[in-house]
Scaffold this active site. Structure first.
Site, PDB file in Angstrom:
ATOM      1  CD  GLU A 114       1.033  -5.931   5.442  1.00  0.00           C
ATOM      2  OE1 GLU A 114       1.766  -6.806   5.773  1.00  0.00           O
ATOM      3  OE2 GLU A 114       0.354  -6.089   4.566  1.00  0.00           O
TER       4      GLU A 114
ATOM      5  N   GLY B  67       0.592  -5.082   0.859  1.00  0.00           N
ATOM      6  CA  GLY B  67      -0.614  -5.103  -0.209  1.00  0.00           C
ATOM      7  C   GLY B  67       0.060  -5.729  -1.635  1.00  0.00           C
TER       8      GLY B  67
ATOM      9  CD  GLU C 256      -2.909  -7.627   2.065  1.00  0.00           C
ATOM     10  OE1 GLU C 256      -2.196  -6.738   1.895  1.00  0.00           O
ATOM     11  OE2 GLU C 256      -3.696  -8.083   2.918  1.00  0.00           O
TER      12      GLU C 256
ATOM     13  CB  ALA D  57      -0.812   0.029   1.214  1.00  0.00           C
TER      14      ALA D  57
HETATM   15  N1  3HC Z   1       4.613   3.303   0.204  1.00  0.00           N
HETATM   16  C1  3HC Z   1       5.080   4.602  -0.379  1.00  0.00           C
HETATM   17  N2  3HC Z   1       6.441   4.881  -0.452  1.00  0.00           N
HETATM   18  C2  3HC Z   1       7.208   3.791  -0.297  1.00  0.00           C
HETATM   19  C3  3HC Z   1       6.949   2.532   0.138  1.00  0.00           C
HETATM   20  C4  3HC Z   1       5.395   2.313  -0.048  1.00  0.00           C
HETATM   21  N3  3HC Z   1       4.963   1.254   0.533  1.00  0.00           N
HETATM   22  N4  3HC Z   1       7.950   1.593  -0.177  1.00  0.00           N
HETATM   23  C5  3HC Z   1       9.005   2.475  -0.214  1.00  0.00           C
HETATM   24  N5  3HC Z   1       8.692   3.826  -0.415  1.00  0.00           N
HETATM   25  C6  3HC Z   1       9.519   4.916  -0.764  1.00  0.00           C
HETATM   26  C7  3HC Z   1      10.396   4.930   0.321  1.00  0.00           C
HETATM   27  O1  3HC Z   1       9.953   5.988   1.268  1.00  0.00           O
HETATM   28  C8  3HC Z   1      11.738   5.679  -0.554  1.00  0.00           C
HETATM   29  O2  3HC Z   1      11.171   7.184  -0.871  1.00  0.00           O
HETATM   30  P1  3HC Z   1      12.269   8.135  -1.063  1.00  0.00           P
HETATM   31  O3  3HC Z   1      13.094   7.755  -2.239  1.00  0.00           O
HETATM   32  O4  3HC Z   1      11.567   9.284  -1.130  1.00  0.00           O
HETATM   33  O5  3HC Z   1      13.136   8.262   0.177  1.00  0.00           O
HETATM   34  C9  3HC Z   1      11.544   4.952  -1.818  1.00  0.00           C
HETATM   35  O6  3HC Z   1      10.285   4.688  -1.759  1.00  0.00           O
HETATM   36  C10 3HC Z   1      12.456   3.769  -1.989  1.00  0.00           C
HETATM   37  O7  3HC Z   1      12.429   2.934  -0.814  1.00  0.00           O
HETATM   38  P2  3HC Z   1      13.631   2.252  -0.068  1.00  0.00           P
HETATM   39  O8  3HC Z   1      14.795   3.675   0.015  1.00  0.00           O
HETATM   40  O9  3HC Z   1      13.267   1.648   1.256  1.00  0.00           O
HETATM   41  O10 3HC Z   1      14.239   1.685  -1.411  1.00  0.00           O
HETATM   42  P3  3HC Z   1      15.038   0.148  -1.319  1.00  0.00           P
HETATM   43  O11 3HC Z   1      15.164  -0.574  -2.734  1.00  0.00           O
HETATM   44  O12 3HC Z   1      16.049   0.201  -0.005  1.00  0.00           O
HETATM   45  O13 3HC Z   1      13.754  -1.039  -0.562  1.00  0.00           O
HETATM   46  C11 3HC Z   1      11.470  -1.906  -0.412  1.00  0.00           C
HETATM   47  C12 3HC Z   1      12.642  -1.185  -1.362  1.00  0.00           C
HETATM   48  C13 3HC Z   1      12.071  -3.429  -0.025  1.00  0.00           C
HETATM   49  C14 3HC Z   1      10.347  -1.994  -1.166  1.00  0.00           C
HETATM   50  C15 3HC Z   1      11.540  -0.961   0.802  1.00  0.00           C
HETATM   51  O14 3HC Z   1      11.215   0.443   0.469  1.00  0.00           O
HETATM   52  C16 3HC Z   1      10.137  -1.558   1.781  1.00  0.00           C
HETATM   53  O15 3HC Z   1      10.449  -2.458   2.521  1.00  0.00           O
HETATM   54  N6  3HC Z   1       9.046  -0.765   1.602  1.00  0.00           N
HETATM   55  C17 3HC Z   1       7.764  -1.020   2.372  1.00  0.00           C
HETATM   56  C18 3HC Z   1       7.254  -2.359   2.269  1.00  0.00           C
HETATM   57  C19 3HC Z   1       6.031  -2.430   3.104  1.00  0.00           C
HETATM   58  O16 3HC Z   1       6.181  -2.274   4.233  1.00  0.00           O
HETATM   59  N7  3HC Z   1       4.979  -2.635   2.594  1.00  0.00           N
HETATM   60  C20 3HC Z   1       3.841  -2.682   3.358  1.00  0.00           C
HETATM   61  C21 3HC Z   1       2.941  -1.463   3.292  1.00  0.00           C
HETATM   62  S1  3HC Z   1       1.723  -1.712   4.134  1.00  0.00           S
HETATM   63  C22 3HC Z   1       0.330  -2.462   3.328  1.00  0.00           C
HETATM   64  O17 3HC Z   1       0.515  -2.817   2.291  1.00  0.00           O
HETATM   65  C23 3HC Z   1      -1.086  -2.509   4.046  1.00  0.00           C
HETATM   66  C24 3HC Z   1      -1.897  -3.547   3.323  1.00  0.00           C
HETATM   67  O18 3HC Z   1      -1.727  -4.663   3.768  1.00  0.00           O
HETATM   68  C25 3HC Z   1      -3.338  -2.899   3.209  1.00  0.00           C
END
Ligand code: 3HC
Ligand code: NAI
Length: 706
Positions: free
Chosen positions: A130, A107, A110, A68
């Protein structure tokens, strides 16, 4: 995300009878509202178009879909909601295949689980992380995952937040097909054609059968419940995850989705979600210092360390762990042997615990060179000085570095408090002098303050950030002052704690209040662990310059005068009978405290846990505001990161400045003004805090990211 996003974040292309649906939403294909709309439109189109026989969903760039869009949380939700998008995909009447490479997280996974078939490239990373954001999977993940792989594996995935590789996902049954490295589009096409050739049916995860063994699944849920109560006490979302999986076992799918949504919204509303997402963003924002934007780092292939004591040896281990060669310099052969033995002990410990082979240890140790002559540093690209905390000794070391190091070498000091501008001014190349303030134990602690003296070149600062990246540390830019960001603020709230002890709280009560807040240890436990002698030496050094009007609590000095320095001497604030690691309260310490109260003419009063927290945190927040106002920290979030990674501040509260915003700055200011009635010299409200309150603003408004 960015304003000028291309309209086509989800593109569609019909190749023969297969509809390719590509998510293209840089940087990580997060599921923002446009992506959600695009996916629904694509599935609607596939269902409506008789020419389409199957759908293949792909991610453009390095990832499938990272989840998400975190930036949408906390804002009013926009339809279509992610659970509905997943349901729409699953309901498609034609086979939908997800082709996963890179991250398929939260997500993103998912969406893949809602597809009917999944293939994965070798670089795929799948997970439901999450919980790290104070959330739970909220788009069917808690209902589809256990139906697909059983409650035990699903819970493990969601509670650990870990990422699985393609192989593991395949053996668990999360993906159906592994494809080799290379053209994912072509592999995807082959797989879909194969499925069409055998008339593979639409296969919905909601109908998967891994929960049929009710007894085993119920036992797994119970075990997880116990585990969460033990390991995640104080955290909100882990319990909700277990609850949702229990519903998956007991209720029909649609009812499960309904309850999942309710639980998800509770998580979304929790301050822990706000704190953890702030922490996630802050982790990334700290990397964006002016110098890292302006300059390229210098190359670092060889590191020198001067001093093989606690810090020098720890830094050497951190650098060896990163795969770089290290040359350690010590005063004499005996000290060098001690430094080397220190490093050896760290690796021997890992070999003994089975975490490293002795061959791996040998090859690490082979990269450690040692010398008593500075000439051995001639080839070093970066040198970290970690000798005694004494300006004259440091300057003598820097004179040697100035003499032997090659042009362009970065000359760094690990000093805790000394004036790095003064050190820089003592050499012929002040532009190369930087502070690299590691935390003890330096091979374990994640925080690295990058201390920026006035005359340093931007590329030297960028090199400090680059070193942090190589060492897997979290770098925070700090300005030069007494104690930089962390130790400067620590000095103030430690005084607040000492005042409270003299006023009537016991150190044990204060530690307990801070643990209840979420700290792994309280300040007096930390003092016993680190050794009371360090702070004692600092207090003696600063005694001459202390404001005579300022309140000075002598309890710590009385304890140190007895040689009670903490764990290493068997007693400090606590007693450590027979070398115990956990201390027990010491009645003799309580007697010393009583005597000191009498000496200071103080009648003890009782303080509640709540008042202890208010005072301790107000002191921390107020000095944090001063540090931001004076430009020592770039933004409040830099203070937050320092405290989360260097001082045990509970991550789910987002750091002290974020926590202050949660409390409300008017409340913090009112507390400080109330405390000032008793001690106006100590409790001086930070001008920044006053200004923010007057403007109705908060610390978050000063963080560019938010
Ligand atoms: N939403 C919005 N922005 C995101 C994002 C997300 N889910 N994931 C990463 N970003 C952004 C970061 O803030 C960063 O922004 P910036 O360049 O402005 O600083 C950019 O993307 C790059 O991220 P990283 O520096 O972390 O890049 P990496 O290549 O090192 O890692 C990744 C990539 C493994 C995808 C890592 O970013 C990550 O783990 N992201 C989060 C994943 C996550 O937690 N997903 C679950 C979200 S909650 C959800 O999905 C709820 C659902 O169940 C309803
Ligand atoms: P330490 O006393 O354990 O080690 C210092 C080492 O430097 C000794 O081994 C000594 O032999 C060596 N040394 C002294 N003069 C030298 C010289 N001229 N040339 C070569 N080696 C020399 O001290 P520690 O704790 O490792 O601290 C080192 C520095 O790191 C200090 O500036 C301290 O303020 C800072 N620091 C300490 C932290 C801690 O928790 N101990 C945390 C962060 C920084």
């Amino acid at each position: 995300m960015s304003q000028d996003k291309p309209i086509d974040v989800v593109s569609r292309e019909l190749r023969g009878d297969i509809l390719f649906v590509t998510v293209n939403n840089p940087p990580v294909n997060a599921l923002g509202v446009e992506v959600r709309r695009g996916l629904v439109a694509a599935i609607d189109a596939a269902d409506a178009d008789p020419a389409v026989q199957a759908v293949l969903i792909l991610g453009a760039g390095r990832n499938f879909i990272a989840g998400a869009d975190i930036r949408e949380f906390g804002k009013p939700p926009l339809a279509p909601y992610l659970p509905d998008v997943c349901n729409r995909i699953e309901a498609c009447t034609k086979p939908v295949v997800a082709a996963i490479h890179g991250a398929a997280l939260g997500g993103g996974l998912e969406i893949a689980l809602a597809a009917h078939y999944r293939l994965a490239a070798p670089d795929a990373k799948l997970g439901l992380p999450e919980v790290l954001l104070g959330l739970m999977p909220g788009a069917g993940g808690t209902q589809r995952t256990p139906r697909l792989i059983g409650a035990k594996a699903a819970l493990e995935l969601m509670l650990s937040a870990r990422q699985m590789g393609a192989q593991e996902a395949h053996s668990l049954g999360v993906v159906d097909r592994l494809v080799p490295e290379g053209d994912l589009l072509a592999h995807g096409l082959d797989y879909v054609r194969e499925l069409l050739a055998v008339r593979a049916p639409v296969r919905r995860t909601r109908d998967a059968q891994a929960l049929t063994d009710r007894e085993a699944n119920r036992a797994a849920i119970e075990a997880a419940r116990v585990d969460v109560a033990r390991k995640s006490a104080g955290l909100f979302s882990p319990g909700k995850i277990v609850e949702a999986v229990a519903v998956a076992l007991e209720q029909p799918f649609d009812e499960g989705l309904r309850i999942e949504r309710q639980l998800f919204l509770q998580c979304l509303d929790s301050p822990q979600r706000a704190g953890l997402i702030h922490a996630f963003m802050a982790d990334r924002e700290v990397l964006k210092a002016p110098e890292t934007r302006a300059a390229k780092p210098r190359a670092i292939a060889h590191v020198g360390v001067v001093g093989g004591g606690t810090m020098g040896a720890g830094i050497a281990v951190a650098v060896l762990d990163a795969g770089l060669p290290v040359t350690m310099i010590e005063r004499d052969e005996a000290a060098l042997a001690r430094g080397r033995a220190y490093v050896d002990k760290v690796y021997s410990g890992m070999v003994a615990k089975g975490r490293m082979s002795s061959d791996a240890k040998d090859s690490l140790m082979a990269r450690l060179a040692g010398s008593t002559s500075y000439d051995a540093l001639a080839a070093a690209d970066l040198v970290v000085e970690a000798v005694f905390e004494d300006m004259a000794v440091k300057k003598a070391v820097f004179a040697e570095l100035d003499r032997v190091c090659k042009p362009g070498a970065v000359l760094a000091t690990n000093t805790s408090y000394l004036d790095i501008d003064e050190i820089a001014a003592s050499v012929s190349r002040p532009g190369d002098v930087l502070g690299l303030h590691f935390f003890s134990p330096a091979n374990i602690m994640k925080l690295l303050e990058i201390v920026v003296p006035a005359r340093v070149s931007a590329d030297v600062v960028a090199t400090g950030f680059e070193l942090a990246k190589k060492l897997k540390k979290v770098p925070v830019r700090a300005g030069v002052c007494d104690g930089f960001i962390g130790n400067r603020i620590l000095a103030v709230y430690r005084q607040a704690a000492d005042h409270m002890v003299e006023d009537g709280a016991s150190p044990y009560q204060i530690d307990s209040a801070l643990r209840a807040f979420g700290y792994p240890m309280g300040p007096f436990q930390v003092s016993d662990l680190a050794g009371g002698d360090i702070g004692w030496a600092t207090r003696k050094r600063k005694a001459a310059t202390r404001d005579p009007k300022a309140r000075y609590v002598q309890i710590a000095d009385r304890i140190c005068e007895r040689g009670w320095f903490g764990q290493k001497t068997g007693r400090g604030y606590y007693l450590y009978p027979q070398g115990a690691r956990t201390g027990v309260p010491d009645p003799e310490v309580e007697a010393i405290i009583d005597a000191e109260r009498v000496r200071a003419g103080i009648t003890p009063r009782s303080l509640s846990g709540e008042e202890i927290l208010r005072r301790y945190l107000a002191a921390m927040i107020n000095e944090g505001a001063n540090v931001v106002q004076q430009g020592i920290a770039l933004r409040p979030l830099d203070v937050d990161v320092v405290f989360m990674y260097g001082y045990g501040f509970p991550r789910h509260r987002g750091g002290p400045m974020k926590y202050a915003d949660t409390l409300g700055l008017p409340q913090v200011l009112a507390d400080i003004r109330e405390f000032a009635q008793q001690d106006p010299l100590f409790w001086q409200a930070s001008p920044l805090l006053v200004d923010l309150v007057e403007r109705g603003a908060d610390f978050g408004s000063l963080n560019q990211a938010e």
